[in-house]
Structure formats: C-alpha cells, structure tokens
Design a protein around this motif. Structure first.
Motif, PDB file in Angstrom:
ATOM      1  N   SER A 197       0.855  -1.184   0.000  1.00  0.00           N
ATOM      2  CA  SER A 197       0.000   0.000   0.000  1.00  0.00           C
ATOM      3  C   SER A 197       0.896   1.241   0.000  1.00  0.00           C
ATOM      4  CB  SER A 197      -0.904  -0.013   1.237  1.00  0.00           C
ATOM      5  OG  SER A 197      -1.775   1.092   1.238  1.00  0.00           O
ATOM      6  N   VAL A 198       0.596   2.181  -0.895  1.00  0.00           N
ATOM      7  CA  VAL A 198       1.440   3.364  -1.094  1.00  0.00           C
ATOM      8  C   VAL A 198       0.607   4.631  -0.928  1.00  0.00           C
ATOM      9  CG1 VAL A 198       3.059   4.525  -2.647  1.00  0.00           C
ATOM     10  CG2 VAL A 198       2.783   2.040  -2.777  1.00  0.00           C
ATOM     11  N   GLN A 199       1.142   5.602  -0.236  1.00  0.00           N
ATOM     12  CA  GLN A 199       0.436   6.865  -0.041  1.00  0.00           C
ATOM     13  C   GLN A 199       0.155   7.561  -1.372  1.00  0.00           C
ATOM     14  OE1 GLN A 199       2.976   9.074   2.589  1.00  0.00           O
ATOM     15  NE2 GLN A 199       2.889   7.502   4.193  1.00  0.00           N
ATOM     16  N   TRP A 200      -1.048   8.152  -1.457  1.00  0.00           N
ATOM     17  CA  TRP A 200      -1.463   8.875  -2.662  1.00  0.00           C
ATOM     18  C   TRP A 200      -2.010  10.233  -2.244  1.00  0.00           C
ATOM     19  CZ3 TRP A 200      -6.323   7.437  -6.023  1.00  0.00           C
ATOM     20  CH2 TRP A 200      -6.376   8.268  -7.148  1.00  0.00           C
ATOM     21  N   PRO A 201      -1.169  11.237  -2.099  1.00  0.00           N
ATOM     22  CA  PRO A 201      -1.640  12.553  -1.671  1.00  0.00           C
ATOM     23  C   PRO A 201      -2.625  13.146  -2.670  1.00  0.00           C
ATOM     24  CG  PRO A 201       0.750  12.391  -1.520  1.00  0.00           C
ATOM     25  CD  PRO A 201       0.289  11.198  -2.282  1.00  0.00           C
ATOM     26  N   GLY A 202      -3.758  13.622  -2.179  1.00  0.00           N
ATOM     27  CA  GLY A 202      -4.741  14.260  -3.051  1.00  0.00           C
ATOM     28  C   GLY A 202      -5.485  13.308  -3.949  1.00  0.00           C
ATOM     29  N   GLY A 203      -5.527  12.019  -3.580  1.00  0.00           N
ATOM     30  CA  GLY A 203      -6.192  11.031  -4.416  1.00  0.00           C
ATOM     31  C   GLY A 203      -7.707  11.112  -4.339  1.00  0.00           C
ATOM     32  N   ALA A 204      -8.373  10.334  -5.185  1.00  0.00           N
ATOM     33  CA  ALA A 204      -9.833  10.301  -5.216  1.00  0.00           C
ATOM     34  C   ALA A 204     -10.294   8.925  -5.658  1.00  0.00           C
ATOM     35  CB  ALA A 204     -10.381  11.372  -6.162  1.00  0.00           C
ATOM     36  N   VAL A 205     -11.317   8.380  -5.006  1.00  0.00           N
ATOM     37  CA  VAL A 205     -11.794   7.042  -5.351  1.00  0.00           C
ATOM     38  C   VAL A 205     -12.352   6.983  -6.761  1.00  0.00           C
ATOM     39  CG1 VAL A 205     -12.287   6.369  -2.985  1.00  0.00           C
ATOM     40  CG2 VAL A 205     -14.053   7.518  -4.307  1.00  0.00           C
ATOM     41  N   ASP A 206     -12.837   8.131  -7.274  1.00  0.00           N
ATOM     42  CA  ASP A 206     -13.488   8.128  -8.591  1.00  0.00           C
ATOM     43  C   ASP A 206     -12.578   8.633  -9.706  1.00  0.00           C
ATOM     44  OD1 ASP A 206     -13.374  10.802  -7.901  1.00  0.00           O
ATOM     45  OD2 ASP A 206     -15.535  11.004  -7.552  1.00  0.00           O
ATOM     46  N   ASP A 207     -11.259   8.583  -9.512  1.00  0.00           N
ATOM     47  CA  ASP A 207     -10.323   9.067 -10.526  1.00  0.00           C
ATOM     48  C   ASP A 207      -9.234   8.033 -10.820  1.00  0.00           C
ATOM     49  OD1 ASP A 207      -8.882  10.589 -12.289  1.00  0.00           O
ATOM     50  OD2 ASP A 207      -8.736  12.351 -11.009  1.00  0.00           O
ATOM     51  N   PRO A 208      -9.597   6.933 -11.515  1.00  0.00           N
ATOM     52  CA  PRO A 208      -8.595   5.899 -11.808  1.00  0.00           C
ATOM     53  C   PRO A 208      -7.471   6.386 -12.717  1.00  0.00           C
ATOM     54  CG  PRO A 208     -10.644   5.470 -12.978  1.00  0.00           C
ATOM     55  CD  PRO A 208     -10.930   6.583 -12.027  1.00  0.00           C
ATOM     56  N   ALA A 209      -7.760   7.366 -13.585  1.00  0.00           N
ATOM     57  CA  ALA A 209      -6.701   7.864 -14.474  1.00  0.00           C
ATOM     58  C   ALA A 209      -5.587   8.522 -13.673  1.00  0.00           C
ATOM     59  CB  ALA A 209      -7.298   8.849 -15.481  1.00  0.00           C
ATOM     60  N   ARG A 210      -5.958   9.301 -12.649  1.00  0.00           N
ATOM     61  CA  ARG A 210      -4.946   9.933 -11.823  1.00  0.00           C
ATOM     62  C   ARG A 210      -4.217   8.898 -10.955  1.00  0.00           C
ATOM     63  NH1 ARG A 210      -5.535  13.784  -7.533  1.00  0.00           N
ATOM     64  NH2 ARG A 210      -7.808  13.651  -7.752  1.00  0.00           N
ATOM     65  N   ALA A 211      -4.936   7.827 -10.555  1.00  0.00           N
ATOM     66  CA  ALA A 211      -4.277   6.743  -9.823  1.00  0.00           C
ATOM     67  C   ALA A 211      -3.198   6.092 -10.680  1.00  0.00           C
ATOM     68  CB  ALA A 211      -5.307   5.701  -9.384  1.00  0.00           C
ATOM     69  N   LEU A 212      -3.514   5.880 -11.958  1.00  0.00           N
ATOM     70  CA  LEU A 212      -2.525   5.313 -12.882  1.00  0.00           C
ATOM     71  C   LEU A 212      -1.330   6.250 -13.037  1.00  0.00           C
ATOM     72  CD1 LEU A 212      -1.476   3.369 -15.046  1.00  0.00           C
ATOM     73  CD2 LEU A 212      -3.024   4.486 -16.674  1.00  0.00           C
TER      74      LEU A 212
ATOM     75  N   PRO B 296     -12.510   0.682  -6.017  1.00  0.00           N
ATOM     76  CA  PRO B 296     -13.345   1.308  -4.982  1.00  0.00           C
ATOM     77  C   PRO B 296     -14.312   0.336  -4.327  1.00  0.00           C
ATOM     78  CG  PRO B 296     -13.286   2.645  -6.981  1.00  0.00           C
ATOM     79  CD  PRO B 296     -12.669   1.327  -7.322  1.00  0.00           C
ATOM     80  N   ALA B 297     -14.809  -0.666  -5.075  1.00  0.00           N
ATOM     81  CA  ALA B 297     -15.759  -1.612  -4.502  1.00  0.00           C
ATOM     82  C   ALA B 297     -15.110  -2.467  -3.423  1.00  0.00           C
ATOM     83  CB  ALA B 297     -16.336  -2.506  -5.603  1.00  0.00           C
ATOM     84  N   GLY B 298     -13.851  -2.845  -3.607  1.00  0.00           N
ATOM     85  CA  GLY B 298     -13.183  -3.702  -2.642  1.00  0.00           C
ATOM     86  C   GLY B 298     -12.454  -2.956  -1.552  1.00  0.00           C
ATOM     87  N   ARG B 299     -11.944  -1.752  -1.856  1.00  0.00           N
ATOM     88  CA  ARG B 299     -11.106  -1.029  -0.892  1.00  0.00           C
ATOM     89  C   ARG B 299     -11.782   0.219  -0.344  1.00  0.00           C
ATOM     90  NH1 ARG B 299      -6.435   0.998  -1.676  1.00  0.00           N
ATOM     91  NH2 ARG B 299      -5.662   0.232   0.318  1.00  0.00           N
ATOM     92  N   GLY B 300     -12.952   0.553  -0.862  1.00  0.00           N
ATOM     93  CA  GLY B 300     -13.692   1.668  -0.314  1.00  0.00           C
ATOM     94  C   GLY B 300     -12.915   2.972  -0.373  1.00  0.00           C
ATOM     95  N   VAL B 301     -13.017   3.752   0.690  1.00  0.00           N
ATOM     96  CA  VAL B 301     -12.374   5.066   0.727  1.00  0.00           C
ATOM     97  C   VAL B 301     -10.860   4.968   0.628  1.00  0.00           C
ATOM     98  CG1 VAL B 301     -12.237   5.125   3.250  1.00  0.00           C
ATOM     99  CG2 VAL B 301     -12.373   7.262   1.978  1.00  0.00           C
ATOM    100  N   LEU B 302     -10.280   3.828   0.996  1.00  0.00           N
ATOM    101  CA  LEU B 302      -8.823   3.664   0.908  1.00  0.00           C
ATOM    102  C   LEU B 302      -8.323   3.746  -0.527  1.00  0.00           C
ATOM    103  CD1 LEU B 302      -8.257   0.800   3.506  1.00  0.00           C
ATOM    104  CD2 LEU B 302      -7.712   3.228   3.782  1.00  0.00           C
ATOM    105  N   ALA B 303      -9.201   3.442  -1.502  1.00  0.00           N
ATOM    106  CA  ALA B 303      -8.792   3.533  -2.904  1.00  0.00           C
ATOM    107  C   ALA B 303      -8.514   4.967  -3.320  1.00  0.00           C
ATOM    108  CB  ALA B 303      -9.871   2.929  -3.805  1.00  0.00           C
ATOM    109  N   GLY B 304      -8.989   5.942  -2.537  1.00  0.00           N
ATOM    110  CA  GLY B 304      -8.721   7.329  -2.839  1.00  0.00           C
ATOM    111  C   GLY B 304      -7.602   7.928  -2.008  1.00  0.00           C
ATOM    112  N   ALA B 305      -7.061   7.173  -1.079  1.00  0.00           N
ATOM    113  CA  ALA B 305      -5.984   7.676  -0.215  1.00  0.00           C
ATOM    114  C   ALA B 305      -4.670   6.949  -0.449  1.00  0.00           C
ATOM    115  CB  ALA B 305      -6.381   7.536   1.257  1.00  0.00           C
ATOM    116  N   THR B 306      -4.737   5.745  -0.990  1.00  0.00           N
ATOM    117  CA  THR B 306      -3.538   4.937  -1.200  1.00  0.00           C
ATOM    118  C   THR B 306      -3.621   4.205  -2.535  1.00  0.00           C
ATOM    119  OG1 THR B 306      -4.516   3.033  -0.057  1.00  0.00           O
ATOM    120  CG2 THR B 306      -3.198   4.557   1.273  1.00  0.00           C
ATOM    121  N   LEU B 307      -2.467   3.841  -3.053  1.00  0.00           N
ATOM    122  CA  LEU B 307      -2.391   2.942  -4.204  1.00  0.00           C
ATOM    123  C   LEU B 307      -2.179   1.519  -3.700  1.00  0.00           C
ATOM    124  CD1 LEU B 307       0.087   4.826  -6.596  1.00  0.00           C
ATOM    125  CD2 LEU B 307      -2.396   5.093  -6.416  1.00  0.00           C
TER     126      LEU B 307
END
Length: 467
Positions: free
Chosen positions: A129-144, A170-181
C-alpha cells in the motif's frame, strides 16, 4: 510541508507487506498451525472497520488518514528489497524438514490444505500500500498516473525479479482507494529465499503443490513490468459494469464517497490478462526448472472460481476426517480473515472459505452446502468488510447458509451485531471455534497424493484443473 510521510531508511519487510492484505493473514494462520497454535494473538483490525459510530463523512476521512499512515511513502517504494520480503516470509516457519510445500495464490483453502498436509504455504507475491496525496476514489486515471511515477522505482530496484500489478478498486477497498495505491508485487522468478527453503527444508523427492488463480480481467500494460487494473474479480462486480457506468456500480461508488459522473477509467490494452492474484508465468517456469533439476515433482491446481477450490477442499477434508473414523458431519463457513486452520483440525470440522462477504461469494457456499450430504451443524463466520455496499451479502443470506445445518445452524452473533461495518479481528474466529467440541486425536497427516485425488474427483466438474 511534505506531501507524504517519510520515516527514513529502507522499510522493514513486515511494513512492506500490507497489513490488510489477504496474503498476510493467511501466512500468519498457516505458520501458527504448523506450530500447533491457533490464531488467538491475531488482533489486527482492518482499516475499513475502524472508527465505527462516527458520522460517515468523518469516518471516511479518519479511515483515509489511517490508511495513509499505514502505507509506504512513495520514495520508500524504490527502496523495497523483495528478497528481504521473501526471507521474512520463509522465516515464519519452524526450521525442520517438511513433506512438501504449497506455493501460489492467496486462498483460504490453500491454508487448510497446507495445514492438513503439514506443509508451509508460500505466497507467489505480496501486496504493498502506497500513499497517494490528493487522491480520489473516482479518478482511476490519476491513480494510474501516480502509480506510473512510483512503480518504475520498485522495478528498477529489483531488476528481472518482479512484475507489478496496480489495482484501483473502490468496490473492494472503499475510501482507501482514494488515499492509497495498491500494488500487487508478483515474483517473476523463484526468490533465492524460496530456493533455499526448497533445498534445505524439504525431505528428499517430496512434491511441490502450485495453486494458481486463473481468473482473468481487463488490464492496461503501462510498460516496463507495470500493469494497471480497474476493479477486481472478487469485488462483486463484472468488468463491464465498471466501464459502462451500471446503476449498481454508481451506487457502490456513491457509498464510498465517489461520483459516477467523474468516473473515466483508462482503456484496457489486454482484455483477458490474469487478474491480480494470478501467478506470473516467469515464476512458474523458474519453479518448474528448479524442481526438474532437483528431481522433485510439481503438481498444479488451477481454478477460475475461488468457490470451486473452497468446495473441493471441503470435500477433501470430509473424506480425510471420515477415513480417520470421525463423522465429518460438522461444517464451518469462514470468510476473509475469519479463519483458524488449527482450531478447524482440532475440532474435526469441514471448512469452506468465502473469499469475502459479497453476495456472489456467499452464494458459492450455499450451492456447496445444498449439493453436499447434510451436515448436522453449520457455523458461519462472516467477515464484516467495514463498509455498506449493494454488492454485499445481507444477514438473511448468511442465515440461509447456516440453515443447511440439520440440527444446528448459527451465524456468529458478534459479527452479525454490527454487520457490515463492525470490527472483528481474526482472533475472534479462534474464540468461536474454541467453543466447538474437541474431536481428538487429529487425523494422521493428509498425503499429497490423496489430496490431489480428492481435488480431482470433487473439483474437475466445478472447473478445477489438476495437472
């Protein structure tokens, strides 16, 4: 101010392997079982189940902060030594000769098989699990985009040793998908620590059992050994639902604080690649070559449905118990981290493991119970995922599984009390199973040849491939 937390120095292996990952709890449970111990000391609470009782927006923010603190900072990822992680995994097991080893994808049935066989289970990879500053659960492009800055450093630090699969779910990791990779690190060759284990701790000519999750999923090849995956087979959603803005996925996204209107995932370049829990082909080739040189046999078990392996393993356990003069008439339905392989053997139970608490996963347990000879009792141990979601099984479905018990069927009360957001550590499964009547002595160790025969007889028609 820094964008992430940095602790200084290369991260220790126990911090590298994500504490919320399935592999971590399965490794802990197996290593304890081989020492004749249960999981009473496994008190870790998954991040998503924390801060229960707070207003939902407050809870989401608190969970995200906790996830950030537990994750590696991006600069630390390039310092990860995958060989050190492999040594740490191997060192979980007592130093003695074993009659074999199970290697492969994370699955609770693999742990139960390893326990019955009296052999270790070694994962084919691990999760970071890796920190993702300013992430969002609904932005997979920015996660990539963030992952494309992080993953190359990890790959460069461990050349030709690993492949990296990034998963945004997001379905499996919930809010964590927007805070971490989430990075699934898969060995592309046999780690030196695993080679040493096979050489030094296996009795001569003993076999190796490779369990391989063969589920497929659309994947984007980001280049250089880094691939990207939106969603996952175990999420309770189909890949098409994540790309076509289905009503179900929109409801899932809203439940974790996302907005379907902003959801725009990158297009996949490989429509049928192996999903995140698959085994890198390079590892299998490396393992096969080493075993051929050492004169050791390799047996492979491939599954495209986790419930098929769970059902076949439960059937193997029932036959094993009955061959030892026991009834094999009491079943336990486990879920996620709610398992204890040592207590299962101590009580003479037949274990069925659900990958998670989704409706699809629990339906697999219901189908197996419906198609099996009736059990006198069925105990059900749900693993609350820590969030409400329309893809999750409700308590009525869990109770329906328990109702297959001829004389007794019970859903664990503590897990049910706050389901699906309550916090239940692994040690709770131990406490529940300790209340089961003892059925000692335990059967003689299951032989691999008998396990393979049982898996083949029970699982072939369910899609298991044994070769």
């Amino acid at each position: 101010m820094q964008d992430w937390l940095v602790t200084g120095g290369p991260p220790e292996p126990e911090r590298v392997m994500a504490p919320d990952s399935t592999s971590r709890v399965l490794l802990a449970a197996t290593s304890r079982a081989l020492r004749g111990r249960d999981c009473a000391d496994l008190a870790y609470l998954p991040l998503l189940t924390r801060f229960r009782g707070a207003p939902e927006p407050v809870r989401r923010a608190a969970v995200a902060r906790a996830g950030t603190r537990a994750a590696l900072a991006p600069p630390q990822v390039a310092e990860v030594d995958v060989e050190a992680v492999a040594r740490w995994i191997v060192d979980h097991y007592p130093r003695r000769d074993y009659p074999g080893v199970v290697i492969g994808s994370p699955h609770g049935a693999a742990v139960h098989l390893a326990t019955a066989l009296g052999v270790p289970w070694l994962p084919a990879g691990f999760e970071i699990s890796v920190q993702w500053p300013g992430g969002a659960v609904d932005d997979p492009a920015r996660a990539l985009a963030h992952g494309s800055r992080v993953a190359p450093g990890l790959l460069a630090a461990n050349p030709a040793a690993i492949a990296v699969r990034q998963v945004h779910d997001p379905a499996g990791r919930g809010v964590l998908a927007g805070a971490t990779l989430t990075l699934f690190v898969r060995w592309s060759r046999l780690p030196d620590a695993y080679r040493g284990f096979l050489r030094d701790r296996l009795a001569p000519a003993t076999p190796v059992l490779l369990l391989r999750d063969a589920r497929t999923w659309p994947v984007l090849d980001a280049g250089g050994g880094h691939t990207f995956q939106v969603g996952a087979p175990g999420s309770g959603l189909d890949a098409a639902e994540l790309r076509c803005h289905s009503d179900l996925f929109d409801r899932v996204l809203r439940s974790v604080g996302g907005d379907g209107a902003r959801w725009d995932p990158p297009a996949a370049s490989c429509p049928d690649a192996y999903a995140e829990h698959g085994i890198d082909p390079g590892l299998e080739t490396s393992l096969r070559d080493w075993l051929a040189g050492a004169g050791r046999p390799l047996h492979r078990v491939l599954f495209t449905r986790p419930d098929a392996l769970s059902a076949a393993t439960a059937d193997v356990y029932r036959l094993w118990l009955r061959a030892a003069g026991k009834s094999g008439d009491r079943a336990v339905v486990e879920c996620g981290r709610q398992l204890d392989p040592w207590q299962v053997v101590r009580a003479g139970l037949v274990p069925y493991w659900c990958e998670n608490a989704t409706r699809r996963s629990v339906a697999g347990a219901e189908l197996w119970l419906a198609g099996s000879s009736a059990f006198s009792s069925v105990d059900v141990l749900p693993d609350p995922p820590g969030m409400a979601s329309p893809v999750l099984a409700g308590l009525p479905q869990w109770r329906a599984a328990a109702s297959f018990g001829r004389r007794r069927g019970a859903v664990d009360r503590l897990a049910a009390r706050g389901y699906p957001t309550s916090a239940v550590p692994t040690r709770h499964a131990t406490e529940v199973l300790r209340n089961q009547p003892y059925d000692l002595p335990a059967p003689q160790r299951l032989r691999i040849v008998d396990a393979l025969t049982g898996l083949r007889d029970s699982g072939t028609q369910q899609g298991l491939l044994i070769c």
